[in-house]
Design an enzyme around this catalytic site. Sequence first.
Site, PDB file in Angstrom:
ATOM      1  CG  ASP A  15       5.033  -4.820  -6.257  1.00  0.00           C
ATOM      2  OD1 ASP A  15       4.527  -3.802  -6.748  1.00  0.00           O
ATOM      3  OD2 ASP A  15       5.873  -4.805  -5.345  1.00  0.00           O
ATOM      4  CE  LYS A  18      -2.702  -4.537  -5.813  1.00  0.00           C
ATOM      5  NZ  LYS A  18      -1.345  -5.052  -5.568  1.00  0.00           N
ATOM      6  N   GLY A  42       1.741   0.808  -8.201  1.00  0.00           N
ATOM      7  CA  GLY A  42       2.165   0.758  -9.600  1.00  0.00           C
ATOM      8  C   GLY A  42       1.435  -0.398 -10.252  1.00  0.00           C
ATOM      9  CG  HIS A  43      -2.268  -1.003  -9.889  1.00  0.00           C
ATOM     10  ND1 HIS A  43      -3.512  -0.760  -9.400  1.00  0.00           N
ATOM     11  CD2 HIS A  43      -1.522  -1.374  -8.825  1.00  0.00           C
ATOM     12  CE1 HIS A  43      -3.520  -0.961  -8.087  1.00  0.00           C
ATOM     13  NE2 HIS A  43      -2.320  -1.325  -7.717  1.00  0.00           N
ATOM     14  CD  GLN A 228      -0.425   0.594  -1.654  1.00  0.00           C
ATOM     15  OE1 GLN A 228      -1.540   0.750  -1.187  1.00  0.00           O
ATOM     16  NE2 GLN A 228       0.054   1.363  -2.597  1.00  0.00           N
TER      17      GLN A 228
HETATM   18  P1  IMP Z   1       4.832   3.878   1.486  1.00  0.00           P
HETATM   19  O1  IMP Z   1       3.502   3.323   1.133  1.00  0.00           O
HETATM   20  O2  IMP Z   1       5.475   4.641   0.360  1.00  0.00           O
HETATM   21  O3  IMP Z   1       4.819   4.637   2.770  1.00  0.00           O
HETATM   22  O4  IMP Z   1       5.832   2.626   1.751  1.00  0.00           O
HETATM   23  C1  IMP Z   1       5.652   1.755   2.857  1.00  0.00           C
HETATM   24  C2  IMP Z   1       6.021   0.328   2.459  1.00  0.00           C
HETATM   25  O5  IMP Z   1       5.053  -0.168   1.547  1.00  0.00           O
HETATM   26  C3  IMP Z   1       7.373   0.195   1.766  1.00  0.00           C
HETATM   27  O6  IMP Z   1       7.935  -1.063   2.112  1.00  0.00           O
HETATM   28  C4  IMP Z   1       6.997   0.178   0.292  1.00  0.00           C
HETATM   29  O7  IMP Z   1       7.965  -0.486  -0.497  1.00  0.00           O
HETATM   30  C5  IMP Z   1       5.700  -0.590   0.354  1.00  0.00           C
HETATM   31  N1  IMP Z   1       4.781  -0.288  -0.751  1.00  0.00           N
HETATM   32  C6  IMP Z   1       3.998   0.794  -0.885  1.00  0.00           C
HETATM   33  N2  IMP Z   1       3.273   0.713  -2.016  1.00  0.00           N
HETATM   34  C7  IMP Z   1       3.600  -0.447  -2.591  1.00  0.00           C
HETATM   35  C8  IMP Z   1       3.152  -1.110  -3.784  1.00  0.00           C
HETATM   36  O8  IMP Z   1       2.270  -0.645  -4.511  1.00  0.00           O
HETATM   37  N3  IMP Z   1       3.739  -2.301  -4.053  1.00  0.00           N
HETATM   38  C9  IMP Z   1       4.663  -2.853  -3.227  1.00  0.00           C
HETATM   39  N4  IMP Z   1       5.094  -2.296  -2.106  1.00  0.00           N
HETATM   40  C10 IMP Z   1       4.573  -1.094  -1.791  1.00  0.00           C
END
Ligand code: IMP
Length: 434
Positions: A15, A18, A42-43, A228
């Site tokens: 977040d 990017k 989420g971009h 991420q």
């Molecule tokens: P997962 O990727 O859904 O398995 O989540 C694992 C961890 O990564 C959790 O803490 C999510 O909130 C975090 N996470 C996954 N994708 C994002 C992102 O795009 N932005 C922020 N946090 C993320």
Amino acid sequence: MQISNIAVIGLQWGDEGKGKVVDAVAQLSRYVVRYCGGANAGHSVQIGDQKYALHLIPCGIFQEGVLNIIGNGVAFDPEVALGELAALAERGLRLGPDRLVISSAAHIVMPWHKLQDSLSEAALGADKIGTTIRGIGPCYADKATRTVAIRAGDLTDAGVLGEKIARIAAIKSTIFAALYDAEPIDADAITDEYVEFGRQLAPMIANVGPILRSAGGKGERIMFEGGQGSLLDIDHGTYPFVTSSMVSACGIPGGAGVPPSAVGTVIGVMKAYSSRVGAGPFPSEQDNETGQFLRDRGHEYGTTTGRPRRCGWLDAFAVRYAVELSGVAELAVTLLDVLSGLDELKICTGYQVNGQAMTDYDPAALADAQPIYETLPGWSQDISQCNNYDDLPAAAKAYVARVEELVGIPTSIVSVGPARHQTIFRQSQIEELS
Ligand code: IMP
């Protein structure tokens, strides 16, 4: 002529903004490639008064002439992708195979992955990871298992797909019934749905490695779009509170199918403070009025899940680690405007653990880390309309300069708002960006 590729990655817990930076740099590139993660990302991109939130489709789609690629390292959810393509088409942006290609080796997120993600998180209760429930972890786990995986290439052959779905659904049903007392999975319904997804996506599914590996020889630039943030990297993040792919620049060669030498100039995106969604250590978190100020001013609610984000002071110690890990050359500092109105600003410069200063950042040893802060003066002016670095208040420039010193690299982009024009470009190694 050989030109340097560009990578845009997150330096915190995701977040960081990017999407906006990718959009700004995409015009310099022929290809924009996602190499990690999936619809957990989420971009956001804002063009004029139009706001777009993309989860799977690369943010290079807003630049004509860019071929967007979903690499083999992505956990690809066809349902989300088709939904995103339909929503874009409704807004006048129709993407065909000349604008979007999906690697045939990308792994497919299946309904049982999302089901397992939610059942597992519910069963973990207070110990849950706080995932996005997009099936990301289970999909990558099956990739590693190999015998229960489905890849994008399989979507193009209804016979193969149907056989795989029937066999894997039976295995998953047995496991989920035993572990979670879950109902059996309806393989026939999933087959019908995924055969249709495959029919629609087939023209876009290809062996993309050769396209990318021949780009350099043709003088075509590739931009790698990270998902991420580095502190969520499966190997180098705050494990186990991480995502399930290698999201730092270390993941680019594997996730895109290019040699390590092709990574190019890495731009690290860092918001001017810190945020985190989900569970896990966050030493500079401010679970107080300051955190609420940052959340409100920065609209810190998840693009994918809508969850309120945990907010805190900038952790320059962690960002320096992420910079060193990925060989980041320059910083894009985003959301600097959010800090306007705070009398003073703190930056975390290191940690104390059991009364000792941590010398080298260790993402596995953060549970008891106490942040060490340095305090800088804030500024009160609204900076969201500044388009020249010199016009920023002296305190804002001093803040950026101190960050550069602490993390050891210069800033080439400063973002003061979501719109394209709210972007200040400074000296960059990438000639066209300077
Ligand atoms: P997962 O990727 O859904 O398995 O989540 C694992 C961890 O990564 C959790 O803490 C999510 O909130 C975090 N996470 C996954 N994708 C994002 C992102 O795009 N932005 C922020 N946090 C993320």
